[in-house]
Design a protein around this motif. Structure first.
Motif, PDB file in Angstrom:
ATOM      1  N   SER A 120       0.815  -1.225   0.000  1.00 16.86           N
ATOM      2  CA  SER A 120       0.000   0.000   0.000  1.00 16.86           C
ATOM      3  C   SER A 120       0.842   1.266   0.000  1.00 16.86           C
ATOM      4  CB  SER A 120      -0.899   0.042   1.242  1.00 16.86           C
ATOM      5  OG  SER A 120      -1.744  -1.063   1.247  1.00 16.86           O
ATOM      6  N   SER A 121       2.081   1.177   0.470  1.00 19.27           N
ATOM      7  CA  SER A 121       2.912   2.384   0.572  1.00 19.27           C
ATOM      8  C   SER A 121       4.352   2.043   0.230  1.00 19.27           C
ATOM      9  CB  SER A 121       2.865   2.939   2.003  1.00 19.27           C
ATOM     10  OG  SER A 121       3.513   2.030   2.871  1.00 19.27           O
ATOM     11  N   GLY A 122       5.113   3.084  -0.068  1.00 16.72           N
ATOM     12  CA  GLY A 122       6.531   2.917  -0.337  1.00 16.72           C
ATOM     13  C   GLY A 122       7.278   2.403   0.885  1.00 16.72           C
ATOM     14  N   THR A 123       6.834   2.825   2.053  1.00 11.92           N
ATOM     15  CA  THR A 123       7.441   2.334   3.296  1.00 11.92           C
ATOM     16  C   THR A 123       7.383   0.811   3.355  1.00 11.92           C
ATOM     17  OG1 THR A 123       7.125   4.316   4.628  1.00 11.92           O
ATOM     18  CG2 THR A 123       7.023   2.229   5.802  1.00 11.92           C
ATOM     19  N   GLU A 124       6.214   0.265   3.077  1.00 10.16           N
ATOM     20  CA  GLU A 124       6.094  -1.205   3.093  1.00 10.16           C
ATOM     21  C   GLU A 124       6.931  -1.840   1.987  1.00 10.16           C
ATOM     22  OE1 GLU A 124       1.773  -2.605   3.571  1.00 10.16           O
ATOM     23  OE2 GLU A 124       1.740  -0.471   3.105  1.00 10.16           O
ATOM     24  N   ALA A 125       7.038  -1.164   0.852  1.00  9.65           N
ATOM     25  CA  ALA A 125       7.811  -1.729  -0.257  1.00  9.65           C
ATOM     26  C   ALA A 125       9.280  -1.880   0.142  1.00  9.65           C
ATOM     27  CB  ALA A 125       7.671  -0.853  -1.501  1.00  9.65           C
ATOM     28  N   THR A 126       9.864  -0.833   0.755  1.00  6.37           N
ATOM     29  CA  THR A 126      11.282  -0.953   1.149  1.00  6.37           C
ATOM     30  C   THR A 126      11.426  -1.933   2.310  1.00  6.37           C
ATOM     31  OG1 THR A 126      11.273   0.951   2.670  1.00  6.37           O
ATOM     32  CG2 THR A 126      11.799   1.393   0.370  1.00  6.37           C
ATOM     33  N   MET A 127      10.426  -1.953   3.198  1.00  6.22           N
ATOM     34  CA  MET A 127      10.490  -2.896   4.329  1.00  6.22           C
ATOM     35  C   MET A 127      10.507  -4.337   3.821  1.00  6.22           C
ATOM     36  SD  MET A 127       7.929  -2.981   7.582  1.00  6.22           S
ATOM     37  CE  MET A 127       6.602  -3.928   6.876  1.00  6.22           C
ATOM     38  N   SER A 148      19.684   9.641   2.443  1.00  2.82           N
ATOM     39  CA  SER A 148      18.674   8.813   1.773  1.00  2.82           C
ATOM     40  C   SER A 148      17.331   8.937   2.487  1.00  2.82           C
ATOM     41  CB  SER A 148      19.112   7.343   1.777  1.00  2.82           C
ATOM     42  OG  SER A 148      19.195   6.870   3.110  1.00  2.82           O
ATOM     43  N   TYR A 149      16.277   8.564   1.788  1.00  6.83           N
ATOM     44  CA  TYR A 149      14.963   8.444   2.418  1.00  6.83           C
ATOM     45  C   TYR A 149      14.291   7.209   1.853  1.00  6.83           C
ATOM     46  CZ  TYR A 149      10.331   9.306   4.218  1.00  6.83           C
ATOM     47  OH  TYR A 149       9.136   9.169   4.886  1.00  6.83           O
ATOM     48  N   HIS A 150      13.929   6.296   2.729  1.00  7.85           N
ATOM     49  CA  HIS A 150      13.290   5.056   2.290  1.00  7.85           C
ATOM     50  C   HIS A 150      11.978   4.810   3.021  1.00  7.85           C
ATOM     51  CE1 HIS A 150      16.862   4.104  -0.028  1.00  7.85           C
ATOM     52  NE2 HIS A 150      17.617   4.206   1.047  1.00  7.85           N
ATOM     53  N   GLY A 151      11.370   5.855   3.569  1.00 11.97           N
ATOM     54  CA  GLY A 151      10.113   5.679   4.271  1.00 11.97           C
ATOM     55  C   GLY A 151      10.320   5.707   5.774  1.00 11.97           C
ATOM     56  N   THR A 152       9.380   5.103   6.507  1.00 11.91           N
ATOM     57  CA  THR A 152       9.312   5.372   7.945  1.00 11.91           C
ATOM     58  C   THR A 152       9.386   4.138   8.839  1.00 11.91           C
ATOM     59  OG1 THR A 152       6.902   5.362   7.758  1.00 11.91           O
ATOM     60  CG2 THR A 152       7.971   7.495   7.622  1.00 11.91           C
ATOM     61  N   LEU A 198      19.655   1.822  -2.032  1.00 10.49           N
ATOM     62  CA  LEU A 198      19.903   3.222  -2.378  1.00 10.49           C
ATOM     63  C   LEU A 198      18.858   3.728  -3.364  1.00 10.49           C
ATOM     64  CD1 LEU A 198      22.378   3.666  -5.229  1.00 10.49           C
ATOM     65  CD2 LEU A 198      22.087   1.383  -4.252  1.00 10.49           C
ATOM     66  N   GLU A 199      18.688   5.041  -3.360  1.00 10.49           N
ATOM     67  CA  GLU A 199      17.935   5.703  -4.425  1.00 10.49           C
ATOM     68  C   GLU A 199      18.953   6.010  -5.518  1.00 10.49           C
ATOM     69  OE1 GLU A 199      15.518   9.074  -2.462  1.00 10.49           O
ATOM     70  OE2 GLU A 199      16.976   8.374  -1.010  1.00 10.49           O
ATOM     71  N   PRO A 200      18.822   5.437  -6.707  1.00  5.61           N
ATOM     72  CA  PRO A 200      19.826   5.695  -7.741  1.00  5.61           C
ATOM     73  C   PRO A 200      19.914   7.178  -8.112  1.00  5.61           C
ATOM     74  CG  PRO A 200      18.007   4.375  -8.617  1.00  5.61           C
ATOM     75  CD  PRO A 200      17.813   4.457  -7.140  1.00  5.61           C
ATOM     76  N   PHE A 231      17.527  -1.068  -5.565  1.00  2.11           N
ATOM     77  CA  PHE A 231      17.293   0.307  -6.008  1.00  2.11           C
ATOM     78  C   PHE A 231      15.904   0.730  -5.521  1.00  2.11           C
ATOM     79  CE2 PHE A 231      20.144   0.729 -10.066  1.00  2.11           C
ATOM     80  CZ  PHE A 231      21.275   0.648  -9.272  1.00  2.11           C
ATOM     81  N   ASP A 232      15.870   1.773  -4.714  1.00  2.00           N
ATOM     82  CA  ASP A 232      14.595   2.362  -4.309  1.00  2.00           C
ATOM     83  C   ASP A 232      14.265   3.430  -5.350  1.00  2.00           C
ATOM     84  OD1 ASP A 232      12.494   3.717  -3.242  1.00  2.00           O
ATOM     85  OD2 ASP A 232      13.369   4.006  -1.251  1.00  2.00           O
ATOM     86  N   GLU A 233      13.379   3.056  -6.270  1.00  2.00           N
ATOM     87  CA  GLU A 233      13.036   3.950  -7.397  1.00  2.00           C
ATOM     88  C   GLU A 233      11.657   4.584  -7.191  1.00  2.00           C
ATOM     89  OE1 GLU A 233      14.610   4.289 -10.837  1.00  2.00           O
ATOM     90  OE2 GLU A 233      15.567   2.335 -11.149  1.00  2.00           O
ATOM     91  N   ILE A 234      11.287   4.763  -5.935  1.00  2.00           N
ATOM     92  CA  ILE A 234       9.954   5.296  -5.641  1.00  2.00           C
ATOM     93  C   ILE A 234       9.801   6.717  -6.196  1.00  2.00           C
ATOM     94  CG2 ILE A 234       8.535   6.080  -3.679  1.00  2.00           C
ATOM     95  CD1 ILE A 234       9.336   3.308  -2.380  1.00  2.00           C
ATOM     96  N   ILE A 235      10.877   7.477  -6.198  1.00  2.00           N
ATOM     97  CA  ILE A 235      10.852   8.785  -6.866  1.00  2.00           C
ATOM     98  C   ILE A 235      11.499   8.700  -8.250  1.00  2.00           C
ATOM     99  CG2 ILE A 235      11.883  11.100  -6.838  1.00  2.00           C
ATOM    100  CD1 ILE A 235      11.143  11.366  -3.944  1.00  2.00           C
ATOM    101  N   SER A 236      12.644   8.025  -8.357  1.00  2.00           N
ATOM    102  CA  SER A 236      13.426   8.106  -9.598  1.00  2.00           C
ATOM    103  C   SER A 236      12.766   7.384 -10.768  1.00  2.00           C
ATOM    104  CB  SER A 236      14.837   7.558  -9.372  1.00  2.00           C
ATOM    105  OG  SER A 236      14.807   6.195  -9.004  1.00  2.00           O
ATOM    106  N   GLY A 258       6.759   3.154  -6.302  1.00  2.00           N
ATOM    107  CA  GLY A 258       5.592   3.714  -5.596  1.00  2.00           C
ATOM    108  C   GLY A 258       5.151   4.965  -6.337  1.00  2.00           C
ATOM    109  N   LYS A 259       4.498   5.840  -5.632  1.00  2.00           N
ATOM    110  CA  LYS A 259       4.113   7.151  -6.179  1.00  2.00           C
ATOM    111  C   LYS A 259       3.490   7.038  -7.578  1.00  2.00           C
ATOM    112  CE  LYS A 259       7.313   9.619  -3.176  1.00  2.00           C
ATOM    113  NZ  LYS A 259       6.616  10.352  -2.144  1.00  2.00           N
ATOM    114  N   ILE A 260       4.249   7.314  -8.669  1.00  2.00           N
ATOM    115  CA  ILE A 260       3.588   7.433  -9.978  1.00  2.00           C
ATOM    116  C   ILE A 260       2.982   6.119 -10.452  1.00  2.00           C
ATOM    117  CG2 ILE A 260       5.109   9.322 -10.698  1.00  2.00           C
ATOM    118  CD1 ILE A 260       6.212   7.351 -12.867  1.00  2.00           C
TER     119      ILE A 260
END
Ligand SMILES: Cc1ncc(COP(=O)(O)O)c(C=O)c1O
Length: 421
Positions: A120-127, A148-152, A198-200, A231-236, A258-260
């Motif tokens: 449901s969220s990017g946080t869960e995806a990285t977890m 870096s930021y990978h959620g909460t 990492l976020e590439p 690769f955390d591509e939630i933004i990239s 995530g996101k888009i």
């Protein structure tokens, strides 16, 4: 009239909603990143590039819910897909064809993703990507990067209040762009290392692209250490049809999205090598459990599919051109005005920095972000720390206007310090 007074005068209904919210929500807010002193404008509606607040002020939105609304607000194709799905039902304790279609579309765009799962969220995806790496390698340690930021979830928030100190022993922070520093940080711990995440292209850390060769170095390092590369591509993912891994030509073992990919709705994903993702295969004994009431939710999946269908090669070319246009116009203004500021841009993502050292704009408690407030008053919405994203609905003129507004704000900030709220 002071800046804050001016803002208060234009937003009385937002102010009263914020005051009302403080009775129910701590600090009047339910999301750290949408609070900015003295209080944020409350959104009433969004259409295309424009958000209207409860006082009737309009803002050209260059944040798009923190980069997720790549087509702008209420895009007709997304609204139609969501409406059609909602009429058929919003969620089931059963899988749907829509989730299969979205999975196929993502695999088509990202060849390193052989199998994936939705969250449901990017946080869960990285977890869950981290859990997959640990389960697959049998190792506990995770490496992530500074800025870096990978959620909460706990591991990626180690060292912050509420996360037990013991968690800090399970994560090591690496210096971005510094191979020697990375080797040093991992020395003696290689046999414990499950993954490097990492976020590439770093998002929250300041829209930072990797130096040539850096991602290749990390790929080789992970292989040498027997660890996975995530690769955390939630933004990239918004920079190309196949994300940053397509642009930089480096194939990770796992990817988070995530996101888009959900066109403005709450849905995210993690996936990658089929042999790693096989640990979730419920047809086998000892599979890793991955529940989630809203995993693969068909409303989010329908919105995501509708969004991705709009994003053809031409859309990315246009977003790149708009990003470059913004960066060039703003950089020339900065030089012409003689202000100490800098702009970073990768595709449709941008970040404005202030000062000689190139710091993000402060978003301290009780202190307004000067850039954010000045831009609100000028009719633009970006992140209080100075980051933004250009959606497909923006025109050249919109981007020029934003560059000029940021330029004006930077000049004012250097000359007129804002008072405390
Ligand atoms: C790179 C990155 N990873 C993870 C997340 C967390 O995603 P979410 O806010 O959907 O939990 C974000 C959110 O901004 C992000 O930018």
């Amino acid at each position: 009239m002071s800046l804050v007074d001016d803002y208060r005068a234009r937003t009385p209904r937002s102010r009263s909603l914020f005051e009302r919210a403080t009775a129910s929500l701590p600090g009047g807010s339910t999301r750290t990143t949408v609070y900015s002193a003295p209080y944020p404008p409350y959104a009433a509606s969004g259409s295309g590039l424009v958000v209207t607040d409860v006082d009737g002020n309009t803002y050209r939105d260059f944040l798009g819910n923190y980069t997720s609304l790549i087509l702008g607000h209420a895009h007709p194709a997304v609204v139609a897909a969501v409406e059609a799905q909602v009429r058929r039902g919003s969620a089931f304790a059963a899988p749907t064809e829509t989730e299969v279609e979205l999975a196929e579309e993502l695999r088509r765009r990202v060849p390193s993703i052989e199998h994936l799962r939705f969250t449901s969220s990017g946080t869960e995806a990285t977890m869950f990507a981290i859990r997959a790496a640990r389960a697959f390698t049998g190792r506990p340690l995770i490496a992530k990067f500074d800025h870096s930021y990978h959620g909460t979830h706990d591991l990626v928030m180690a060292g912050t209040p509420g996360v037990p100190d013991a968690i800090s022993g399970l994560i090591v922070e690496l210096p971005w762009g510094d191979p020697a520093g990375i080797e040093a940080a991992l020395r003696g711990r290689a046999s414990e290392l499950a993954a490097i995440i990492l976020e590439p292209v770093q998002g929250a850390g300041g829209v930072r692209a990797p130096e040539p060769g850096f991602l290749e170095f990390l790929r080789a390092l992970a292989d040498r250490l027997g660890a996975l590369l995530i690769f955390d591509e939630i933004i990239s993912f918004r920079i190309a049809p196949g994300g940053a891994q397509e642009v930089f030509g480096v194939r990770p073992d796992l990817t988070t999205l995530g996101k888009i990919i959900a066109g403005g709705y709450p849905l995210a994903a993690f996936g990658g090598r089929a042999d790693v993702m096989a640990i979730f295969d419920a047809r086998q004994d000892g599979a890793v459990s991955h529940g989630g009431t809203f995993n693969g939710n068909p409303v989010g999946a329908a919105a995501g599919l509708a969004t991705l269908r709009e994003l053809d090669a031409g859309a990315y070319r246009r977003l790149d051109a708009l990003g470059a246009r913004l960066a060039q116009r703003l950089a020339s203004r900065i030089t012409a005005d003689g202000v100490t500021a800098r702009v970073a841009q990768v595709g449709s993502l941008f970040q404005v920095f202030r000062g000689e050292a190139g710091a993000a704009f402060a978003v301290g408690a009780g202190q307004p972000s000067e850039l954010y407030l000045r831009l609100l008053l000028d009719g633009f919405l970006i992140a209080p720390r100075g980051m933004g994203a250009i959606p497909t609905v923006a025109t050249d003129q919109d981007v020029d206007d934003l560059a000029d507004a940021i330029g004006r704000a930077l000049v004012a900030i250097e000359k007129v310090p804002v008072e405390a709220a």
